[in-house]
Design a protein around this motif. Structure first.
Motif, mmCIF file in Angstrom:
data_model
loop_
_atom_site.group_PDB
_atom_site.id
_atom_site.type_symbol
_atom_site.label_atom_id
_atom_site.label_comp_id
_atom_site.label_asym_id
_atom_site.label_seq_id
_atom_site.Cartn_x
_atom_site.Cartn_y
_atom_site.Cartn_z
ATOM 1 N N LEU A 120 0.712 -1.223 0.077
ATOM 2 C CA LEU A 120 -0.622 0.015 -0.104
ATOM 3 C C LEU A 120 0.850 1.346 -0.081
ATOM 4 O O LEU A 120 1.540 1.120 1.028
ATOM 5 C CB LEU A 120 -0.537 -0.080 1.369
ATOM 6 N N LEU A 121 1.048 1.582 -0.607
ATOM 7 C CA LEU A 121 1.256 3.693 -0.882
ATOM 8 C C LEU A 121 0.769 4.863 -0.444
ATOM 9 O O LEU A 121 -0.533 5.096 -1.319
ATOM 10 C CB LEU A 121 2.345 3.249 -2.323
ATOM 11 N N PHE A 122 0.529 5.482 0.454
ATOM 12 C CA PHE A 122 0.057 6.347 0.068
ATOM 13 C C PHE A 122 0.633 8.622 -0.431
ATOM 14 O O PHE A 122 1.608 8.244 0.019
ATOM 15 C CB PHE A 122 -0.553 6.799 2.325
ATOM 16 N N SER A 123 -0.288 8.956 -0.805
ATOM 17 C CA SER A 123 0.757 9.886 -1.473
ATOM 18 C C SER A 123 0.105 11.254 -1.383
ATOM 19 O O SER A 123 -1.432 10.988 -1.273
ATOM 20 C CB SER A 123 1.432 9.715 -2.714
ATOM 21 N N GLY A 124 0.445 12.316 -0.973
ATOM 22 C CA GLY A 124 -0.085 13.593 -1.537
ATOM 23 C C GLY A 124 -0.766 13.530 -2.443
ATOM 24 O O GLY A 124 -1.992 14.150 -3.178
ATOM 25 N N SER A 125 -0.192 14.093 -3.640
ATOM 26 C CA SER A 125 -0.196 14.396 -4.961
ATOM 27 C C SER A 125 0.652 13.578 -6.113
ATOM 28 O O SER A 125 0.833 14.023 -7.758
ATOM 29 C CB SER A 125 -0.234 15.786 -5.417
ATOM 30 N N ALA A 126 1.496 12.194 -5.996
ATOM 31 C CA ALA A 126 2.814 11.914 -6.421
ATOM 32 C C ALA A 126 1.976 11.617 -7.779
ATOM 33 O O ALA A 126 1.448 10.986 -7.319
ATOM 34 C CB ALA A 126 3.501 11.065 -5.774
ATOM 35 N N LYS A 127 2.389 12.012 -9.259
ATOM 36 C CA LYS A 127 1.858 10.470 -10.124
ATOM 37 C C LYS A 127 2.629 9.339 -10.085
ATOM 38 O O LYS A 127 3.252 8.800 -9.110
ATOM 39 C CB LYS A 127 2.923 11.526 -11.252
ATOM 40 N N ALA A 128 2.042 8.346 -10.993
ATOM 41 C CA ALA A 128 2.618 6.884 -11.197
ATOM 42 C C ALA A 128 3.986 6.804 -11.194
ATOM 43 O O ALA A 128 4.649 5.931 -10.887
ATOM 44 C CB ALA A 128 2.378 6.588 -12.168
ATOM 45 N N ASP A 129 4.744 7.735 -12.233
ATOM 46 C CA ASP A 129 6.115 7.837 -12.922
ATOM 47 C C ASP A 129 6.629 7.849 -11.977
ATOM 48 O O ASP A 129 7.463 7.421 -11.390
ATOM 49 C CB ASP A 129 6.263 8.441 -13.974
ATOM 50 N N GLU A 130 6.808 8.689 -11.222
ATOM 51 C CA GLU A 130 6.942 9.681 -10.042
ATOM 52 C C GLU A 130 7.018 8.143 -8.884
ATOM 53 O O GLU A 130 7.940 8.008 -7.712
ATOM 54 C CB GLU A 130 6.380 10.445 -8.903
ATOM 55 N N LEU A 131 6.816 7.122 -8.262
ATOM 56 C CA LEU A 131 6.169 6.677 -7.771
ATOM 57 C C LEU A 131 6.656 5.044 -7.837
ATOM 58 O O LEU A 131 7.925 4.659 -7.195
ATOM 59 C CB LEU A 131 4.729 6.014 -7.246
ATOM 60 N N LEU A 132 6.819 4.666 -8.806
ATOM 61 C CA LEU A 132 7.625 3.743 -9.518
ATOM 62 C C LEU A 132 8.532 3.726 -10.027
ATOM 63 O O LEU A 132 9.591 3.027 -9.692
ATOM 64 C CB LEU A 132 7.065 3.775 -11.211
ATOM 65 N N HIS A 147 -8.967 9.479 -0.602
ATOM 66 C CA HIS A 147 -9.637 9.823 0.271
ATOM 67 C C HIS A 147 -10.370 11.477 0.412
ATOM 68 O O HIS A 147 -9.692 12.371 -0.799
ATOM 69 C CB HIS A 147 -7.939 10.446 1.732
ATOM 70 N N ARG A 148 -10.572 12.192 0.702
ATOM 71 C CA ARG A 148 -11.762 13.060 1.303
ATOM 72 C C ARG A 148 -11.060 14.626 1.409
ATOM 73 O O ARG A 148 -11.380 15.356 0.391
ATOM 74 C CB ARG A 148 -13.029 13.253 2.876
ATOM 75 N N ASN A 149 -9.865 13.851 1.843
ATOM 76 C CA ASN A 149 -8.895 15.197 1.450
ATOM 77 C C ASN A 149 -8.136 15.593 0.457
ATOM 78 O O ASN A 149 -7.110 16.089 0.100
ATOM 79 C CB ASN A 149 -8.124 15.675 3.134
ATOM 80 N N GLY A 150 -8.067 14.336 -0.423
ATOM 81 C CA GLY A 150 -7.505 14.969 -2.246
ATOM 82 C C GLY A 150 -6.280 13.750 -1.905
ATOM 83 O O GLY A 150 -5.594 13.446 -2.823
ATOM 84 N N ASN A 151 -5.492 13.508 -0.317
ATOM 85 C CA ASN A 151 -5.191 12.137 -0.683
ATOM 86 C C ASN A 151 -4.911 11.438 -1.095
ATOM 87 O O ASN A 151 -5.864 10.774 -1.445
ATOM 88 C CB ASN A 151 -4.376 11.910 0.906
ATOM 89 N N GLN A 152 -3.698 10.193 -2.214
ATOM 90 C CA GLN A 152 -4.217 9.213 -2.588
ATOM 91 C C GLN A 152 -3.919 8.059 -1.887
ATOM 92 O O GLN A 152 -2.804 7.681 -1.254
ATOM 93 C CB GLN A 152 -3.407 9.133 -3.892
ATOM 94 N N VAL A 153 -4.549 7.223 -2.080
ATOM 95 C CA VAL A 153 -3.540 5.415 -1.903
ATOM 96 C C VAL A 153 -3.823 4.609 -3.191
ATOM 97 O O VAL A 153 -4.337 4.399 -4.452
ATOM 98 C CB VAL A 153 -5.429 4.752 -1.086
ATOM 99 N N TRP A 154 -2.901 3.797 -3.232
ATOM 100 C CA TRP A 154 -2.116 3.181 -4.272
ATOM 101 C C TRP A 154 -2.133 1.513 -3.814
ATOM 102 O O TRP A 154 -1.544 1.490 -2.846
ATOM 103 C CB TRP A 154 -1.274 3.322 -5.230
#
Length: 225
Positions: A120-132, A147-154
């Motif tokens: 599980l990855l938690f990110s504020g606004s990172a794009k897929a390329d950055e995560l990889l 999430h409701r606050n805009g944070n991302q779960v991958w």
């Protein structure tokens, strides 16, 4: 490669092979919270990953702390991992497959001696390329869920080699399990022949390790009823 879920639930797992049968898992978000559970036992136990950082795995009325999040950088944290061990039981037990009519992300099952790791990855606004960039080669992503606050779960999945010590540990843990059966054994009563280890990795995050069981784990119950 990135796959996009249609909603706020990701169902995932490994494809079955002739020798192994794997449980499927369910990852979902609600408000600013994240939850993780086996697909068929969501109402019995689950991991609750609260935005406050108070994480735990609940089974009935028992709660076990979950390690995390592990901070990678200011825009990326790593949560729990669901790991499938590429170790077949000595006597494979083929049971009813775990089918779902809902969208399910299934990935190639394991060659012997490989882990299939779901992180599980938690990110504020990172794009897929950055995560990889922070993941092993060949990583595939599913997400994001918001999430409701805009944070991302991958959800990230990849394979890595098992060491000889890993393989021996999985075999040793599987050998400890004894399931007593009465009367004529109908394998359809056991849809997913597996056990789950809750453990902490060397990097300090929590691993839910799936271990396949076989015929050797089932023994007749000779006690009188």
């Amino acid at each position: 490669m990135v796959q996009r879920p249609r909603g706020k639930i990701i169902r995932f797992g490994c494809r079955d092979t002739a020798d192994l049968s794997f449980p499927q898992w369910r990852l979902w978000v609600q408000g600013n919270e994240t939850y993780l559970a086996g697909r068929t036992w969501t109402g019995v136990s689950k991991a609750s990953l609260h935005s406050s950082g108070n994480w735990g795995f609940t089974v009935g009325h028992t709660r076990v702390p979950v390690q995390g999040p592990r901070v990678i950088n200011r825009n990326l944290s790593l949560g729990p991992r669901v790991c499938f061990a590429g170790v077949a039981p000595p006597k494979p037990l083929r049971l009813a497959e775990d089918h779902s009519s809902s969208e399910t992300f299934l990935f190639d099952s394991l060659a012997p001696g490989l882990w299939r790791d779901f992180a599980l990855l938690f990110s504020g606004s990172a794009k897929a390329d950055e995560l990889l960039k922070h993941m092993p080669p060949g990583t595939r992503l599913v997400g994001p869920m918001l999430h409701r606050n805009g944070n991302q779960v991958w959800l990230a999945t990849f394979t890595i080699p098992m060491t000889a010590a890993d393989i021996e540990r999985i075999r040793s843990e599987a050998a400890k399990v004894r399931i007593h059966i009465k009367g004529e054994f109908d394998p359809r009563h056991f849809r997913i022949p597996s056990m789950l280890l809750l453990e902490t990795s060397n990097d300090g995050d929590t691993m839910f390790t799936n271990i396949c069981l076989g015929w050797e784990n089932f023994v007749p119950d000779t006690t009188s009823s």
